[in-house]
Motif scaffolding. Structure first.
Motif, mmCIF file in Angstrom:
data_model
loop_
_atom_site.group_PDB
_atom_site.id
_atom_site.type_symbol
_atom_site.label_atom_id
_atom_site.label_comp_id
_atom_site.label_asym_id
_atom_site.label_seq_id
_atom_site.Cartn_x
_atom_site.Cartn_y
_atom_site.Cartn_z
ATOM 1 N N ALA A 1 1.966 11.264 -3.870
ATOM 2 C CA ALA A 1 1.159 10.248 -3.042
ATOM 3 C C ALA A 1 0.647 11.394 -2.395
ATOM 4 O O ALA A 1 0.607 12.642 -1.955
ATOM 5 C CB ALA A 1 2.254 9.476 -2.235
ATOM 6 N N PRO A 2 -0.802 11.156 -1.938
ATOM 7 C CA PRO A 2 -1.726 12.155 -0.693
ATOM 8 C C PRO A 2 -0.647 12.871 0.613
ATOM 9 O O PRO A 2 0.162 11.702 1.311
ATOM 10 C CB PRO A 2 -2.579 11.409 -0.188
ATOM 11 C CG PRO A 2 -2.398 9.545 -1.010
ATOM 12 C CD PRO A 2 -1.307 10.122 -1.905
ATOM 13 N N HIS B 1 4.523 3.003 -8.378
ATOM 14 C CA HIS B 1 2.841 3.649 -8.595
ATOM 15 C C HIS B 1 2.332 2.517 -10.147
ATOM 16 O O HIS B 1 0.660 3.171 -9.211
ATOM 17 C CB HIS B 1 3.558 4.838 -9.596
ATOM 18 C CG HIS B 1 2.015 5.601 -9.032
ATOM 19 N ND1 HIS B 1 1.712 6.231 -8.182
ATOM 20 C CD2 HIS B 1 1.371 6.404 -10.332
ATOM 21 C CE1 HIS B 1 0.535 7.216 -9.110
ATOM 22 N NE2 HIS B 1 0.397 7.130 -10.214
ATOM 23 N N VAL C 1 6.788 13.330 -1.269
ATOM 24 C CA VAL C 1 5.191 12.915 -2.528
ATOM 25 C C VAL C 1 5.267 12.605 -3.689
ATOM 26 O O VAL C 1 3.467 12.676 -4.031
ATOM 27 C CB VAL C 1 3.628 13.779 -1.333
ATOM 28 C CG1 VAL C 1 4.356 14.032 0.116
ATOM 29 C CG2 VAL C 1 4.393 15.276 -1.674
ATOM 30 N N THR D 1 1.091 1.442 -5.292
ATOM 31 C CA THR D 1 1.484 2.077 -4.395
ATOM 32 C C THR D 1 1.341 3.552 -4.083
ATOM 33 O O THR D 1 2.143 4.802 -4.650
ATOM 34 C CB THR D 1 3.124 1.089 -4.430
ATOM 35 O OG1 THR D 1 2.566 0.180 -4.669
ATOM 36 C CG2 THR D 1 3.231 1.664 -2.931
ATOM 37 N N LYS D 2 1.221 3.696 -2.965
ATOM 38 C CA LYS D 2 2.323 5.624 -2.197
ATOM 39 C C LYS D 2 3.104 5.481 -2.240
ATOM 40 O O LYS D 2 3.725 4.943 -0.909
ATOM 41 C CB LYS D 2 0.662 5.344 -1.248
ATOM 42 C CG LYS D 2 -1.033 5.763 -1.966
ATOM 43 C CD LYS D 2 -1.207 5.921 -0.485
ATOM 44 C CE LYS D 2 -2.503 5.198 0.320
ATOM 45 N NZ LYS D 2 -3.344 4.557 -0.375
ATOM 46 N N TYR D 3 3.998 6.012 -2.360
ATOM 47 C CA TYR D 3 5.140 6.373 -3.053
ATOM 48 C C TYR D 3 6.019 7.591 -2.290
ATOM 49 O O TYR D 3 5.276 8.607 -2.359
ATOM 50 C CB TYR D 3 5.790 5.806 -3.954
ATOM 51 C CG TYR D 3 7.722 6.119 -4.395
ATOM 52 C CD1 TYR D 3 8.001 4.376 -4.078
ATOM 53 C CD2 TYR D 3 8.509 7.353 -3.912
ATOM 54 C CE1 TYR D 3 9.835 4.549 -4.345
ATOM 55 C CE2 TYR D 3 10.113 6.434 -3.767
ATOM 56 C CZ TYR D 3 10.563 6.078 -3.989
ATOM 57 O OH TYR D 3 11.614 5.568 -3.989
ATOM 58 N N TYR D 4 6.531 7.522 -0.734
ATOM 59 C CA TYR D 4 7.553 8.670 0.104
ATOM 60 C C TYR D 4 8.915 8.508 0.488
ATOM 61 O O TYR D 4 9.224 7.381 0.070
ATOM 62 C CB TYR D 4 6.604 8.121 0.850
ATOM 63 C CG TYR D 4 5.097 8.520 1.190
ATOM 64 C CD1 TYR D 4 4.755 10.238 1.320
ATOM 65 C CD2 TYR D 4 4.335 7.712 1.637
ATOM 66 C CE1 TYR D 4 3.477 10.183 1.358
ATOM 67 C CE2 TYR D 4 3.364 7.931 1.867
ATOM 68 C CZ TYR D 4 2.661 9.311 1.468
ATOM 69 O OH TYR D 4 1.330 9.521 1.419
ATOM 70 N N THR E 1 -2.234 11.105 4.874
ATOM 71 C CA THR E 1 -1.996 9.626 5.375
ATOM 72 C C THR E 1 -1.643 9.002 6.872
ATOM 73 O O THR E 1 -0.884 10.333 6.691
ATOM 74 C CB THR E 1 -1.641 9.060 3.789
ATOM 75 O OG1 THR E 1 -0.184 9.269 4.255
ATOM 76 C CG2 THR E 1 -1.701 8.671 2.504
ATOM 77 N N GLU F 1 0.689 -1.488 0.396
ATOM 78 C CA GLU F 1 0.198 0.427 -0.286
ATOM 79 C C GLU F 1 0.941 1.071 0.096
ATOM 80 O O GLU F 1 0.546 1.843 -0.793
ATOM 81 C CB GLU F 1 -0.511 -0.047 0.887
ATOM 82 C CG GLU F 1 -1.859 1.639 0.898
ATOM 83 C CD GLU F 1 -2.853 0.969 2.658
ATOM 84 O OE1 GLU F 1 -2.126 0.242 3.756
ATOM 85 O OE2 GLU F 1 -4.009 2.194 2.624
ATOM 86 N N TYR F 2 1.600 1.171 0.835
ATOM 87 C CA TYR F 2 2.704 2.626 0.682
ATOM 88 C C TYR F 2 3.909 1.990 0.404
ATOM 89 O O TYR F 2 4.292 1.139 0.815
ATOM 90 C CB TYR F 2 2.910 3.442 2.188
ATOM 91 C CG TYR F 2 1.526 3.602 2.910
ATOM 92 C CD1 TYR F 2 1.301 4.875 2.588
ATOM 93 C CD2 TYR F 2 -0.001 2.874 3.012
ATOM 94 C CE1 TYR F 2 -0.122 5.598 2.698
ATOM 95 C CE2 TYR F 2 -0.646 3.628 3.818
ATOM 96 C CZ TYR F 2 -0.781 4.746 3.287
ATOM 97 O OH TYR F 2 -2.046 4.981 3.299
#
Ligand SMILES: [Zn+2]
Length: 465
Positions: free
Chosen positions: A371-372, A409, A207, A413-416, A375, A184-185
């Motif tokens: 990514a948001p 992505h 982000v 996936t939310k990638y930081y 979160t 997810e991340y």
């Protein structure tokens, strides 16, 4: 000692950061990083296999079961997993094993020596990004020893081939082995480092990253003899187009992520920056402020890249004989697109600048990634920074380049970008200059700090509540 706890099969030790002997864990991280830096994984050709094996060995020593996956002979990535209870989807810790080239004649120390000097560990890959690989592997080792109950699996992936576009690394894994890395991340490059501005210390957390549109623009014209010059030759048209791109900005597009970055950066700064920065997000003011108010060209270029799509002419091709006017001339454009901008939007903007005559051929294209910010993951990252550097101000940031985020992505996936490393104000080291630069190095204390900060973020995020 945690190691004793694990070896004697006692109950779980406390996963809290305070219960861990960070001097010992830091030593292990320094050792692993130095061992990795001594393996030259310059890409091309990459040859990441020995580095992947080294990391796999480290993970096996912690009783994890890593998997080494080859996309091509010698192009290896290593993946491992610490299992949670599966209540929530996984978190991925990721870094790339390859590095860019290093010309030893320009370095103070041999680029693959992993020397420790002046408080730093020296070597190509020290911040880009064998540091993150080492820290993430150590976090995995800690999890395997402490055995905390987690709501999520934590996956580790150290991958090949980021520096030439990830097709043999992250993209390969995502396309061919998606279940190994689906999360997810994800945490990877670029962010989590200390950035000193006007006496304040910020920690940008990536982000978003811009998209990529690389293309060739080709112009045609009458061929002829060099003794009879003509203003409408292909070469002159291409040259004029290059000059237009060089002297004109593409239109400003305010994006949410950049506005928020400017706003949060401004909040932490004194006047006049506090007043000026948020106004860069207003297209009608941005050009004036960039040209008249930002004094330093490097700062101006950086902020300009946040506000527009950009186009850099790079490779130029025309003619082969001094006395022949060629019938075609072409040049390549390294284009970068803002979040919200498509390839078509970008091509329209280029067309408007250089006219209808150019024939475009797109060489490579990848969309921007965002990514948001609001979160639980981002909050855990920001908290981990604040806890470990109380002066530090975490801010959501966009990078103008691109990373393996593009690959992950594709799996949603939310990638930081979060590969924490602390620099001191008087280090005299600029993170930006180390990236692909000469004398790449990382402060040893900053690496140890990064390990603890990363662990704090992971445990706070993944632990069963
Ligand atoms: Zn990198």
């Amino acid at each position: 000692m945690l190691r004793d706890v694990a070896e004697h099969g006692a109950d779980r030790a406390s996963p809290s950061s305070a219960a861990i002997d960070w001097a010992v864990e830091g030593d292990a991280c320094v050792r692993l990083l130095r061992d990795l830096l001594r393996i030259p994984t310059v890409n091309p050709p990459g040859n990441e296999r020995p580095a992947a094996e080294l990391v796999a060995e480290f993970l096996r020593a912690h009783r994890l079961e890593p998997r080494v996956v080859e996309s091509d002979p010698t192009r290896a990535s290593v993946i491992a997993r610490y299992a949670g209870n599966g209540r929530l989807p996984p978190l991925l810790l990721t870094g790339h094993l390859d590095v860019v080239e290093a010309d030893p004649t320009t370095w103070t120390r041999p680029p693959f020596s992993a020397d420790i000097a002046d408080g730093c560990i020296w070597g190509r890959g020290a911040v880009d990004m064998k540091n993150m690989v080492s820290m993430s592997a150590c976090v995995m080792g800690l999890l395997a020893r402490i055995k905390p109950k987690l709501d999520r699996d934590v996956i580790f992936a150290a991958v090949a081939d980021e520096e030439t576009g990830s097709s043999k690394g992250a993209h390969y894994l995502v396309d061919e082995h998606p279940d190994l890395v689906r999360a997810e991340y994800a945490l990877g490059e670029i962010g989590g480092f200390s950035l000193y501005l006007m006496g304040r210390v910020f920690y940008p957390i990536q982000v978003a990253e811009k998209g990529q549109v690389w293309l060739t623009a080709t112009f045609s014209g009458e061929a002829g003899h060099g003794s009879m010059p003509r203003a409408d030759s292909a070469v002159i048209k291409a040259a004029e187009a290059i000059v237009r791109l060089g002297h004109n900005r593409l239109p400003f597009h305010p994006t949410d992520v950049v506005r928020r970055f400017l706003h949060e950066l401004a909040k932490g700064l004194p006047q006049p920056a506090r007043f000026v920065l948020p106004r860069l997000g207003t297209p009608a003011l941005a050009g004036l402020l960039l040209d008249r108010v930002l004094p330093d060209p490097a700062t101006r270029r950086t902020f300009a890249s946040y506000l527009s799509n950009t186009a850099s002419p790079t490779v130029v091709r025309a003619g082969s004989k001094t006395n022949v006017i060629p019938s075609t001339a072409s040049f390549e454009i390294d284009g970068r697109t803002l979040p919200g901008q498509s390839e078509q939007d970008f091509l329209r903007e280029i067309r408007r600048q250089i006219g209808d005559e150019a024939v475009f051929q797109v060489l490579a294209s990848q969309p921007p990634v965002v990514a948001p910010v609001d979160t639980p993951m981002f909050r855990c990252l920001a908290d981990a920074i604040r806890r470990n550097d109380p002066r530090g101000v975490p801010i959501p940031a966009m990078i103008p380049g691109f990373t393996d985020a593009k690959a992950y992505h594709k799996l949603g996936t939310k990638y930081y970008g979060f590969s924490p490393v602390r620099f001191e104000a008087d280090d005299g080291i600029s993170f930006a200059a180390l990236y692909h630069g000469k004398d790449e190095r990382i402060p040893e204390a900053g690496l140890r700090w990064g390990l603890r900060t990363l662990y704090d973020a992971v445990i706070a995020f993944a632990q069963s509540k």
